[in-house]
Design a protein around this motif. Structure first.
Motif, PDB file in Angstrom:
ATOM      1  N   LEU A 185       0.833  -1.202   0.000  1.00  0.00           N
ATOM      2  CA  LEU A 185       0.000   0.000   0.000  1.00  0.00           C
ATOM      3  C   LEU A 185       0.869   1.253   0.000  1.00  0.00           C
ATOM      4  O   LEU A 185       2.024   1.204   0.413  1.00  0.00           O
ATOM      5  N   ASN A 186       0.274   2.380  -0.418  1.00  0.00           N
ATOM      6  CA  ASN A 186       0.988   3.646  -0.280  1.00  0.00           C
ATOM      7  C   ASN A 186       0.556   4.298   1.036  1.00  0.00           C
ATOM      8  O   ASN A 186      -0.454   3.900   1.628  1.00  0.00           O
ATOM      9  N   PRO A 187       1.294   5.288   1.519  1.00  0.00           N
ATOM     10  CA  PRO A 187       0.971   5.901   2.810  1.00  0.00           C
ATOM     11  C   PRO A 187      -0.451   6.466   2.889  1.00  0.00           C
ATOM     12  O   PRO A 187      -1.092   6.366   3.943  1.00  0.00           O
ATOM     13  N   TYR A 188      -0.938   7.027   1.818  1.00  0.00           N
ATOM     14  CA  TYR A 188      -2.296   7.575   1.826  1.00  0.00           C
ATOM     15  C   TYR A 188      -3.323   6.456   2.064  1.00  0.00           C
ATOM     16  O   TYR A 188      -4.257   6.610   2.849  1.00  0.00           O
ATOM     17  N   GLU A 189      -3.148   5.317   1.391  1.00  0.00           N
ATOM     18  CA  GLU A 189      -4.064   4.190   1.572  1.00  0.00           C
ATOM     19  C   GLU A 189      -4.011   3.668   3.014  1.00  0.00           C
ATOM     20  O   GLU A 189      -5.050   3.346   3.604  1.00  0.00           O
ATOM     21  N   ILE A 190      -2.809   3.599   3.564  1.00  0.00           N
ATOM     22  CA  ILE A 190      -2.647   3.147   4.948  1.00  0.00           C
ATOM     23  C   ILE A 190      -3.376   4.099   5.888  1.00  0.00           C
ATOM     24  O   ILE A 190      -4.127   3.670   6.770  1.00  0.00           O
ATOM     25  N   THR A 191      -3.184   5.393   5.673  1.00  0.00           N
ATOM     26  CA  THR A 191      -3.838   6.408   6.510  1.00  0.00           C
ATOM     27  C   THR A 191      -5.350   6.287   6.434  1.00  0.00           C
ATOM     28  O   THR A 191      -6.045   6.334   7.463  1.00  0.00           O
ATOM     29  N   LYS A 192      -5.887   6.118   5.239  1.00  0.00           N
ATOM     30  CA  LYS A 192      -7.340   5.994   5.081  1.00  0.00           C
ATOM     31  C   LYS A 192      -7.861   4.748   5.802  1.00  0.00           C
ATOM     32  O   LYS A 192      -8.924   4.793   6.434  1.00  0.00           O
ATOM     33  N   LEU A 193      -7.146   3.641   5.724  1.00  0.00           N
ATOM     34  CA  LEU A 193      -7.562   2.422   6.429  1.00  0.00           C
ATOM     35  C   LEU A 193      -7.527   2.634   7.943  1.00  0.00           C
ATOM     36  O   LEU A 193      -8.421   2.186   8.660  1.00  0.00           O
ATOM     37  N   MET A 194      -6.507   3.337   8.425  1.00  0.00           N
ATOM     38  CA  MET A 194      -6.360   3.583   9.865  1.00  0.00           C
ATOM     39  C   MET A 194      -7.397   4.568  10.390  1.00  0.00           C
ATOM     40  O   MET A 194      -7.658   4.617  11.580  1.00  0.00           O
TER      41      MET A 194
END
Length: 153
Positions: free
Chosen positions: A21-30
């Protein structure tokens, strides 16, 4: 060698174990309400964690989109080992030595004896309630645990 990871590092590595994943995707999941309810965090701490995991060799990044500098992160073998050790430790133990509880036990003689006993009894009751809730959740969800989601990539 055993590596102790932060809770946020474990969360990020767990996501990357399943899929790059990219950081933006990780942030959205979190940012999902289910996660924020029990472990509130902000985007900046997630980005810092990603940077630190990359620096320590637990994850590796590959630039996918040169124009937008979109970096996709994947977990490394070192990261997988640290993640699995951390998950096993989290399931297996409760370490009082690094908690506020441990410090309170160390200095318990400062407190009124009756009050200290009352607080410890309340803690036991709270732990029994946690045990009841956990047992109930395990019995309701054990067949739904997605062990088949080992790796999606």
């Amino acid at each position: 060698m055993f590596i102790i990871l932060s809770k946020l590092s474990i969360l990020v590595l767990g996501l990357l174990y399943k899929k790059p994943l990219n950081p933006y995707e990780i942030t959205k999941l979190m940012e999902s309400p289910e996660i924020q309810e029990w472990f509130p965090m902000n985007a900046s701490s997630i980005y810092t964690t990603i940077k630190n995991l990359n620096k320590k060799g637990h994850i590796t990044g590959e630039i996918q989109d040169k124009g937008n500098r979109k970096t996709i992160y994947s977990i490394t073998k070192k990261g997988e080992k640290a993640l699995k050790q951390s998950l096993e430790l989290g399931l297996e133990t409760y370490n009082i030595h690094t908690s506020h509880f441990g410090i309170s036990l160390f200095h318990i003689c400062i407190l009124d004896k009756d009050q200290a006993i009352k607080l410890l009894e309340k803690r036991i009751m709270d732990l029994e309630e946690i045990k009841f809730i956990s047992t109930d959740r395990i019995s309701r969800t054990s067949l739904k645990i997605p062990f088949y989601l080992k790796k999606l990539h």
